[in-house]
Motif scaffolding. Structure first.
Motif, PDB file in Angstrom:
ATOM      1  N   ALA A 176       0.823  -1.204   0.000  1.00  0.00           N
ATOM      2  CA  ALA A 176       0.000   0.000   0.000  1.00  0.00           C
ATOM      3  C   ALA A 176       0.862   1.261   0.000  1.00  0.00           C
ATOM      4  N   VAL A 177       1.993   1.215   0.701  1.00  0.00           N
ATOM      5  CA  VAL A 177       2.851   2.400   0.818  1.00  0.00           C
ATOM      6  C   VAL A 177       3.736   2.573  -0.405  1.00  0.00           C
ATOM      7  N   PHE A 178       4.416   1.493  -0.800  1.00  0.00           N
ATOM      8  CA  PHE A 178       5.424   1.632  -1.864  1.00  0.00           C
ATOM      9  C   PHE A 178       4.943   1.153  -3.232  1.00  0.00           C
ATOM     10  N   GLY A 179       3.794   0.515  -3.292  1.00  0.00           N
ATOM     11  CA  GLY A 179       3.310   0.013  -4.569  1.00  0.00           C
ATOM     12  C   GLY A 179       2.097   0.727  -5.110  1.00  0.00           C
ATOM     13  N   SER A 180       1.723   1.837  -4.483  1.00  0.00           N
ATOM     14  CA  SER A 180       0.481   2.504  -4.870  1.00  0.00           C
ATOM     15  C   SER A 180       0.670   3.803  -5.639  1.00  0.00           C
ATOM     16  N   GLY A 181       1.910   4.281  -5.772  1.00  0.00           N
ATOM     17  CA  GLY A 181       2.126   5.522  -6.513  1.00  0.00           C
ATOM     18  C   GLY A 181       2.092   6.784  -5.676  1.00  0.00           C
ATOM     19  N   ILE A 182       2.252   6.661  -4.356  1.00  0.00           N
ATOM     20  CA  ILE A 182       2.331   7.848  -3.500  1.00  0.00           C
ATOM     21  C   ILE A 182       3.529   8.697  -3.925  1.00  0.00           C
ATOM     22  N   GLU A 183       3.386  10.007  -3.883  1.00  0.00           N
ATOM     23  CA  GLU A 183       4.447  10.927  -4.285  1.00  0.00           C
ATOM     24  C   GLU A 183       5.765  10.609  -3.574  1.00  0.00           C
ATOM     25  N   GLU A 184       6.828  10.528  -4.356  1.00  0.00           N
ATOM     26  CA  GLU A 184       8.126  10.105  -3.833  1.00  0.00           C
ATOM     27  C   GLU A 184       8.634  11.005  -2.713  1.00  0.00           C
ATOM     28  N   LYS A 185       8.501  12.318  -2.876  1.00  0.00           N
ATOM     29  CA  LYS A 185       9.012  13.244  -1.849  1.00  0.00           C
ATOM     30  C   LYS A 185       8.327  13.030  -0.508  1.00  0.00           C
ATOM     31  N   LEU A 186       7.053  12.688  -0.536  1.00  0.00           N
ATOM     32  CA  LEU A 186       6.335  12.399   0.706  1.00  0.00           C
ATOM     33  C   LEU A 186       6.937  11.173   1.379  1.00  0.00           C
ATOM     34  N   LEU A 187       7.203  10.122   0.604  1.00  0.00           N
ATOM     35  CA  LEU A 187       7.775   8.902   1.167  1.00  0.00           C
ATOM     36  C   LEU A 187       9.170   9.153   1.714  1.00  0.00           C
ATOM     37  N   GLU A 188       9.946   9.971   1.029  1.00  0.00           N
ATOM     38  CA  GLU A 188      11.289  10.288   1.507  1.00  0.00           C
ATOM     39  C   GLU A 188      11.237  10.949   2.875  1.00  0.00           C
ATOM     40  N   LYS A 189      10.328  11.922   3.032  1.00  0.00           N
ATOM     41  CA  LYS A 189      10.213  12.637   4.306  1.00  0.00           C
ATOM     42  C   LYS A 189       9.616  11.749   5.392  1.00  0.00           C
ATOM     43  N   ALA A 190       8.664  10.908   5.013  1.00  0.00           N
ATOM     44  CA  ALA A 190       7.990  10.063   6.003  1.00  0.00           C
ATOM     45  C   ALA A 190       8.908   8.992   6.567  1.00  0.00           C
ATOM     46  N   PHE A 191       9.791   8.421   5.720  1.00  0.00           N
ATOM     47  CA  PHE A 191      10.601   7.284   6.137  1.00  0.00           C
ATOM     48  C   PHE A 191      12.088   7.586   6.229  1.00  0.00           C
ATOM     49  N   SER A 195      15.958   8.811  -2.714  1.00  0.00           N
ATOM     50  CA  SER A 195      15.224   8.420  -3.914  1.00  0.00           C
ATOM     51  C   SER A 195      15.628   7.033  -4.419  1.00  0.00           C
ATOM     52  N   LYS A 196      16.902   6.679  -4.263  1.00  0.00           N
ATOM     53  CA  LYS A 196      17.370   5.370  -4.708  1.00  0.00           C
ATOM     54  C   LYS A 196      16.731   4.256  -3.880  1.00  0.00           C
ATOM     55  N   GLU A 197      16.638   4.467  -2.577  1.00  0.00           N
ATOM     56  CA  GLU A 197      16.019   3.475  -1.688  1.00  0.00           C
ATOM     57  C   GLU A 197      14.527   3.353  -1.967  1.00  0.00           C
ATOM     58  N   ILE A 198      13.866   4.498  -2.211  1.00  0.00           N
ATOM     59  CA  ILE A 198      12.444   4.483  -2.545  1.00  0.00           C
ATOM     60  C   ILE A 198      12.213   3.703  -3.837  1.00  0.00           C
ATOM     61  N   ALA A 199      13.046   3.948  -4.833  1.00  0.00           N
ATOM     62  CA  ALA A 199      12.905   3.259  -6.118  1.00  0.00           C
ATOM     63  C   ALA A 199      13.050   1.746  -5.952  1.00  0.00           C
ATOM     64  N   LYS A 200      13.969   1.336  -5.100  1.00  0.00           N
ATOM     65  CA  LYS A 200      14.179  -0.098  -4.866  1.00  0.00           C
ATOM     66  C   LYS A 200      12.941  -0.723  -4.228  1.00  0.00           C
ATOM     67  N   LEU A 201      12.370  -0.030  -3.248  1.00  0.00           N
ATOM     68  CA  LEU A 201      11.182  -0.543  -2.578  1.00  0.00           C
ATOM     69  C   LEU A 201       9.980  -0.549  -3.513  1.00  0.00           C
ATOM     70  N   ARG A 202       9.870   0.490  -4.337  1.00  0.00           N
ATOM     71  CA  ARG A 202       8.766   0.536  -5.297  1.00  0.00           C
ATOM     72  C   ARG A 202       8.852  -0.620  -6.288  1.00  0.00           C
ATOM     73  N   LYS A 203      10.034  -0.941  -6.708  1.00  0.00           N
ATOM     74  CA  LYS A 203      10.218  -2.044  -7.643  1.00  0.00           C
ATOM     75  C   LYS A 203       9.810  -3.362  -6.999  1.00  0.00           C
ATOM     76  N   ARG A 204      10.150  -3.506  -5.727  1.00  0.00           N
ATOM     77  CA  ARG A 204       9.851  -4.756  -5.027  1.00  0.00           C
ATOM     78  C   ARG A 204       8.357  -4.935  -4.775  1.00  0.00           C
ATOM     79  N   PHE A 205       7.655  -3.841  -4.418  1.00  0.00           N
ATOM     80  CA  PHE A 205       6.265  -3.976  -3.995  1.00  0.00           C
ATOM     81  C   PHE A 205       5.254  -3.478  -5.021  1.00  0.00           C
ATOM     82  N   ALA A 206       5.705  -3.129  -6.217  1.00  0.00           N
ATOM     83  CA  ALA A 206       4.768  -2.715  -7.262  1.00  0.00           C
ATOM     84  C   ALA A 206       3.857  -3.863  -7.648  1.00  0.00           C
ATOM     85  N   PRO A 207       2.614  -3.577  -8.054  1.00  0.00           N
ATOM     86  CA  PRO A 207       1.700  -4.643  -8.476  1.00  0.00           C
ATOM     87  C   PRO A 207       2.259  -5.410  -9.662  1.00  0.00           C
ATOM     88  N   HIS A 208       2.047  -6.715  -9.666  1.00  0.00           N
ATOM     89  CA  HIS A 208       2.547  -7.552 -10.767  1.00  0.00           C
ATOM     90  C   HIS A 208       1.389  -7.908 -11.702  1.00  0.00           C
TER      91      HIS A 208
END
Length: 208
Positions: A176-191, A195-208
């Motif tokens: 829900a957090v990393f696979g839903s398309g939430i704005e990257e800057k929000l995720l960076e500040k929240a966690f 950007s590189k770490e966010i991209a890695k998590l998005r790749k892992r949890f994106a819908p297949h």
């Protein structure tokens, strides 16, 4: 304004919210959906096969987290329609996990059929309630609260879960957090991630 009006309004809102917060009570014995339409098929056409589901005799396909979960909700088993309940079989490989998730429409009670499972939930005050439960024990997860399981034994484990909704819903936190398309800057500040770490998590949890 009538002095009783605010109280009546509060009571109205309370009953409206609570009545909408769970599956409605049925007004008939059962309702087997007709193919392709929302209406029930004629009750005289129902058979015992409408009320039997055989899809959880064996474990399902295991994910990379070591979990094989087979849901038995109204979308899979039409005989559950209007009955306000559903079921799940969850099998765990050694070390397998059921990642943190919640069911927005149901309380769940889980029975350990085999093995030892570290199991728990977190309440709205961020308190954790967790322990290892073993074969024959049950644990309840209140509606809408985040919960999780992990096989901590040295053999495969199985949990049978029951819900008080025919379609409890499932929200996996990482997806829900990393696979839903939430704005990257929000995720960076929240966690506190870059950007590189966010991209890695998005790749892992994106819908297949």
């Amino acid at each position: 304004m009538c002095p009783k009006l605010p109280l009546l309004l509060v009571l109205f809102l309370y009953y409206a919210i609570t009545s909408l917060g769970s599956d409605p009570d049925p007004v008939q014995d059962f309702c087997i959906p007709s193919t392709g339409i929302a209406a029930c098929k004629n009750s005289s056409a129902a058979t015992v096969e409408d009320f039997v589901f055989s899809g959880i005799k064996f474990p399902g396909k295991f994910s990379e987290t070591g979990l094989a979960a087979t849901s038995v909700n109204v979308n899979i088993f039409p005989g559950l329609n209007i009955l306000g309940m559903s079921f799940v079989r969850a099998d765990f490989e050694v070390g397998g996990i059921n990642m943190p998730h919640f069911h927005p429409r149901a309380t769940e009670i889980a029975f350990v059929l085999e093995g030892k499972i570290y199991s728990g939930f977190v309440d709205t005050e961020n308190r954790i309630f967790a322990k290892v439960i073993e074969k024959g024990e049950v644990m309840v997860f209140p509606k809408g609260l985040l919960h999780f399981q992990m096989n901590v034994g040295d053999m495969p484990a199985t949990i049978l879960g029951s819900f008080d909704s025919q379609n409890p819903g499932l929200v996996r936190i990482p997806n829900a957090v990393f696979g839903s398309g939430i704005e990257e800057k929000l995720l960076e500040k929240a966690f506190g991630l870059n950007s590189k770490e966010i991209a890695k998590l998005r790749k892992r949890f994106a819908p297949h």
